[in-house]
Design a protein around this motif. Sequence first.
Motif, short mmCIF file in Angstrom:
data_model
loop_
_atom_site.label_atom_id
_atom_site.label_comp_id
_atom_site.label_asym_id
_atom_site.label_seq_id
_atom_site.Cartn_x
_atom_site.Cartn_y
_atom_site.Cartn_z
N ALA A 85 57.34 43.99 36.20
CA ALA A 85 56.51 44.02 34.99
C ALA A 85 55.23 43.23 35.20
CB ALA A 85 57.30 43.44 33.81
N GLU A 86 55.35 42.06 35.95
CA GLU A 86 54.16 41.25 36.21
C GLU A 86 53.13 42.05 37.01
OE1 GLU A 86 57.18 40.39 36.80
OE2 GLU A 86 57.63 38.61 35.56
N GLY A 87 53.60 42.82 37.96
CA GLY A 87 52.68 43.63 38.77
C GLY A 87 51.97 44.69 37.95
N LEU A 88 52.70 45.29 37.01
CA LEU A 88 52.07 46.29 36.16
C LEU A 88 51.00 45.68 35.27
CD1 LEU A 88 55.17 48.45 35.12
CD2 LEU A 88 53.34 49.06 36.72
N VAL A 89 51.27 44.46 34.77
CA VAL A 89 50.28 43.78 33.93
C VAL A 89 49.02 43.46 34.74
CG1 VAL A 89 49.79 41.68 32.65
CG2 VAL A 89 51.97 42.85 32.33
N VAL A 90 49.24 42.93 35.97
CA VAL A 90 48.09 42.61 36.83
C VAL A 90 47.30 43.88 37.13
CG1 VAL A 90 47.43 41.84 39.14
CG2 VAL A 90 49.16 40.58 37.84
N PHE A 91 48.01 44.97 37.44
CA PHE A 91 47.34 46.22 37.73
C PHE A 91 46.52 46.71 36.52
CE2 PHE A 91 47.48 50.87 37.34
CZ PHE A 91 46.67 51.21 38.42
N ALA A 92 47.10 46.61 35.32
CA ALA A 92 46.40 47.06 34.12
C ALA A 92 45.13 46.25 33.88
CB ALA A 92 47.33 46.98 32.90
N ILE A 93 45.23 44.90 34.05
CA ILE A 93 44.05 44.04 33.85
C ILE A 93 42.98 44.38 34.87
CG2 ILE A 93 43.22 41.68 33.95
CD1 ILE A 93 45.93 40.80 32.82
N ALA A 94 43.40 44.54 36.13
CA ALA A 94 42.43 44.89 37.18
C ALA A 94 41.76 46.22 36.88
CB ALA A 94 43.12 44.91 38.54
N ALA A 95 42.53 47.19 36.39
CA ALA A 95 41.97 48.50 36.08
C ALA A 95 40.93 48.40 34.98
CB ALA A 95 43.09 49.46 35.68
N ILE A 96 41.25 47.60 33.94
CA ILE A 96 40.31 47.44 32.83
C ILE A 96 39.02 46.78 33.30
CG2 ILE A 96 39.95 46.26 30.63
CD1 ILE A 96 42.95 46.67 30.08
N VAL A 97 39.13 45.73 34.10
CA VAL A 97 37.95 45.02 34.59
C VAL A 97 37.09 45.94 35.45
CG1 VAL A 97 37.15 43.16 36.07
CG2 VAL A 97 39.00 42.75 34.43
N LEU A 98 37.75 46.64 36.39
CA LEU A 98 36.99 47.51 37.27
C LEU A 98 36.34 48.66 36.51
CD1 LEU A 98 39.38 47.69 40.37
CD2 LEU A 98 37.18 46.49 40.20
N PHE A 99 37.05 49.21 35.52
CA PHE A 99 36.46 50.28 34.73
C PHE A 99 35.27 49.77 33.93
CE2 PHE A 99 36.06 52.64 30.74
CZ PHE A 99 35.84 53.92 31.23
N GLY A 100 35.36 48.55 33.37
CA GLY A 100 34.25 47.98 32.64
C GLY A 100 33.03 47.77 33.51
#
Length: 291
Positions: A85-100
């Motif tokens: 679950a921690e990896g999915l959260v990190v992945f989601a945050i990274a995706a949001i930052v990179l998309f922004g």
Amino acid sequence: MPTRWPARGAICLACRTALPIGAPCPHGHGPSRSLATTDGHEALVAATWGPPSLRTRALQASRAGVTGGGGTALADCGSCGAGSAEGLVVFAIAAIVLFGVWFGIRALIDWRRRRRHQLRPRPALALPAPRDRGRLGTVVARSAVAADPFTGRRAVAYGIEMRWRSDPMLRDAAALGFDIALDSGERVRIPPGACVLDPRGASRIEADAPAVLAYLEALDPHGAAGGEYAAVPAHRVAVVTLAAGDRVEVLGELTPIPDPEAPSTAYRDAPPTVLVPAGVPQLRVADPPAR
């Protein structure tokens, strides 16, 4: 004496002075162009923005989106932190930052591209400032007064200058016919029709005011104020009016003529005279009118 302003339906393409159809430019630039036809409207748009081919290219370039990669950068990352679950959260945050970041860069590139291809309206030809001081006097209304088309003030003359930022885009001035009692004791007769009225000390109104839009629609029924490339783009309008009692300077040469309205005199007596402008009357407000 007329009690309404002459209709405007033509314009000088050089100094952008609005005029009655068929009237020559008061600044000596030659014949005016009628705006009653689509050809006249297009001539004004071309004078303001350039030929149709240039406007089309600029419009296409400003609307074109910037395409680029990066959309799939995050599409296939099945092994990034999989199984926790921690990896999915990190992945989601990274995706949001990179998309922004990606979205911000694209928006900046789009903005710079639009700026680079954006056309600026070409201003009207500058008019030379009067070199000499005029002759001072006071406006005397003879009979006719009317509400000016922009502020509704009762006046014997009005003048406007429409501006895009600091650039003049349209000028207009008209007189109903009045006298000016000079401080010297002489009298100047201003005939009805075109005049030149310096906009110094004018009041200012917004270019999207109903009165301004109505004026532009009457001037150019084919769309002076609308569309992607408005024939008369403007942000603000400077308006100056003359009414009885206002102090003015009369600029330019004045010529004495017998006063046609003076009572008849004995044949041995010299007939009374008035001064008339040599050419189009040129006026400037001497003191801000007290209203």
